[in-house]
Scaffold this active site. Structure first.
Site, short mmCIF file in Angstrom:
data_model
loop_
_atom_site.label_atom_id
_atom_site.label_comp_id
_atom_site.label_asym_id
_atom_site.label_seq_id
_atom_site.Cartn_x
_atom_site.Cartn_y
_atom_site.Cartn_z
N GLY A 112 32.69 28.62 6.43
CA GLY A 112 33.76 29.56 6.73
C GLY A 112 33.21 30.92 7.10
O GLY A 112 32.09 31.03 7.63
N GLU A 132 27.39 27.68 5.29
CA GLU A 132 27.33 27.57 6.75
C GLU A 132 28.42 28.48 7.26
O GLU A 132 29.60 28.17 7.18
CB GLU A 132 27.55 26.11 7.18
CG GLU A 132 27.10 25.84 8.61
CD GLU A 132 28.09 26.36 9.63
OE1 GLU A 132 27.81 27.44 10.22
OE2 GLU A 132 29.13 25.73 9.82
N LEU A 133 28.03 29.65 7.79
CA LEU A 133 28.99 30.72 7.97
C LEU A 133 29.41 30.94 9.41
O LEU A 133 30.53 30.73 9.77
CB LEU A 133 28.44 32.00 7.34
CG LEU A 133 28.15 31.84 5.82
CD1 LEU A 133 27.60 33.12 5.23
CD2 LEU A 133 29.40 31.39 5.08
N CYS A 161 31.84 28.21 15.48
CA CYS A 161 30.84 29.23 15.12
C CYS A 161 29.66 29.23 16.09
O CYS A 161 28.85 30.16 16.06
CB CYS A 161 30.36 29.03 13.69
SG CYS A 161 29.87 27.36 13.29
N GLU A 183 31.95 38.17 15.00
CA GLU A 183 32.35 36.83 15.46
C GLU A 183 33.79 36.87 15.92
O GLU A 183 34.72 36.98 15.12
CB GLU A 183 32.17 35.82 14.33
CG GLU A 183 32.49 34.40 14.75
CD GLU A 183 32.25 33.39 13.64
OE1 GLU A 183 31.86 32.24 13.97
OE2 GLU A 183 32.46 33.73 12.47
#
Length: 476
Positions: free
Chosen positions: A224, A244-245, A282, A376
């Protein structure tokens, strides 16, 4: 009918309904419910008590193989379910299901060869006649927290490695997109996995915070936003936290890749993978660095390729770009675009639409301080910068708090190795966009992009610890 959630391998419903609506037109897809307090406690308690570490490898592998096969059998149904709850065009949803099939198949293969290593210890005189067996064993129950953008395959990347190493798990899917995970629960219920070893619970972020803090769940695997992920890690520093960004992935068009055919290919790939899933990935291309000598030509090609992307109804097989997940997400992206334009950016195409729909957008002349450049964006927006050298381009890639993946359009091996040594990212994709991911490869980033790795075998390492057995009096 209320879609049940899964508690210790059994279906259940709670008193608070959770409506799942299609992001495009808001129609009701299905109603499930938030997990009740008692069901959450049952899920955690049974995961804590479950003895799955001694489950034979063939049982774990057979369960994973069954899931893979059933996902393949139900592929079209599941693809349309993903599109319904997520808004992802069905062509991309089908790709996601195919990847989930592979993820469980890979996990089945890894479960069968997860055997440990032998290490001879007689390399020093004091250890003559000794041999070490090094095995990796489960750290304990896993709390998996997944986002909305890949509601099946990112769930698979939590669930499949946990089953492969014999770790019980409690999964919290994104509240906006729980249905794919609950459908996976239907398939898991068909296996011979111990009933208490797994649960899938739609719940709120406030309840998730309590699950994160619960000492009976010693492993947290989160996918996230960076802000939430690092807050989780700071909250439970003694737990194993895998993050896991995300990122603001960059592509570099190198000086050797500026022929007409090469530029057109790069523009086509970047257009597609900046905008697929409405940019809600992502590793969607967000920043592009192009030699100044070919900058105008490339921008023209990119705009043409972006304008050619089919937008509209995500259930239409021809549609390539669908809606964002909700109106708030679309409004945020529009605001970031407006800020960039106010700061001097040039709009080359896009930035129209209403509600959850935003036309694929190309920006140039964007200040590096603008949020569409430094953060992002998670929307269908790409920024293109001219550069005067390869090193300037690589410095631009690294001028970011993120470091997930980068794409490098080149055919020059020395350039590829130079970039790989230089860039602070988890992976460099040569000859293509940063959006490429194979589900067996280590996947993850550095800096604010996370800690630990996904990819089935890499995730299995993150969920386990070394346990050493030393044998004495062995003739080697």
């Amino acid at each position: 009918m209320t879609v049940p959630y899964w508690v210790a391998g059994k279906p259940s419903t709670g008193p608070t309904p959770l409506e799942v609506r299609h992001p495009g037109d808001g129609h009701l897809v299905a109603t499930t419910s938030l997990a009740s307090t008692s069901d959450i406690e049952t899920a955690v308690a049974t995961a804590h008590a479950a003895d799955t570490a001694t489950l034979p490898a063939h049982v774990r592998a057979d369960a994973l193989t069954h899931v893979s096969a059933r996902l393949a059998e139900r592929a079209e149904e599941l693809a349309r379910l993903i599109t319904a709850e997520n808004g992802k065009p069905v062509r991309w949803a089908r790709t996601e299901v195919t990847r989930a099939v592979s993820t469980f198949r890979l996990a089945a293969e890894e479960a069968r060869r997860w055997s440990g290593d032998l290490q001879r210890l007689d390399t020093d005189p004091g250890s003559a006649g000794r041999l070490a067996l090094v095995r990796r064993v489960s750290r304990g129950p896993v709390l998996g927290i997944t986002p909305f953008n890949f509601p099946l395959n990112l769930v698979a990347h939590k669930v499949a490695p946990a089953i492969a190493v014999g770790a019980p798990f409690v999964l919290k899917p994104a509240p906006a997109t729980p249905l794919s995970a609950l459908a996976l629960g239907e398939i898991l219920a068909e296996t011979d996995l111990p009933a208490g070893s797994w649960s899938i619970l739609p719940t709120t972020n406030e309840v998730a915070a309590a699950l994160v803090a619960d000492p009976r769940l010693p492993v947290v695997s989160f996918t996230g936003s960076a802000e939430v992920g690092w807050r989780i890690r700071d909250t439970v520093p003694r737990k194993q936290v895998v993050l896991e960004l995300g990122g603001n992935a960059a592509a570099v068009v190198c000086p050797d890749y500026t022929g007409a055919t090469d530029l057109a290919h790069a523009a086509s790939r970047i257009a597609t993978f900046a905008m697929y899933s409405a940019g809600q990935s992502c590793i969607a291309v967000q920043r592009v660095f192009v030699p100044r000598s070919h900058y105008r030509a490339f921008v023209d090609l990119l705009v043409t390729a972006v304008d050619a992307l089919a937008t509209g109804d995500p259930f239409d097989d021809a549609t390539e770009v669908g809606p964002l997940i909700d109106t708030a997400a679309a409004q945020r992206v529009r605001q970031w675009i407006a800020e960039a334009l106010d700061a001097g950016a040039t709009l080359r195409t896009g930035n129209n639409g209403a509600g959850t729909t935003l036309a694929p957008t190309v920006l140039t002349d964007v200040p590096r301080t603008a949020r569409v450049h430094r953060d992002e964006v998670f929307g269908p927006v790409v920024v293109v910068d001219p550069v005067d050298s390869l090193d300037e381009a690589l410095a631009g890639v690294d001028d970011s708090r993120f470091g997930l993946q980068a794409g490098l359009f080149t055919r020059d091996l020395a350039t590829a190795f130079h970039a790989h040594a230089r860039l602070a990212v988890g992976a460099v994709i040569v000859g293509d966009v940063p959006s490429f991911r194979a589900d067996q490869m280590p996947y993850g980033g550095v800096k604010d992009s996370g800690a630990g790795r996904e990819g089935v075998r890499s995730a299995m390492h993150d969920l386990t610890d070394d346990r050493v057995l030393v044998l004495t009096g062995i003739t080697l």
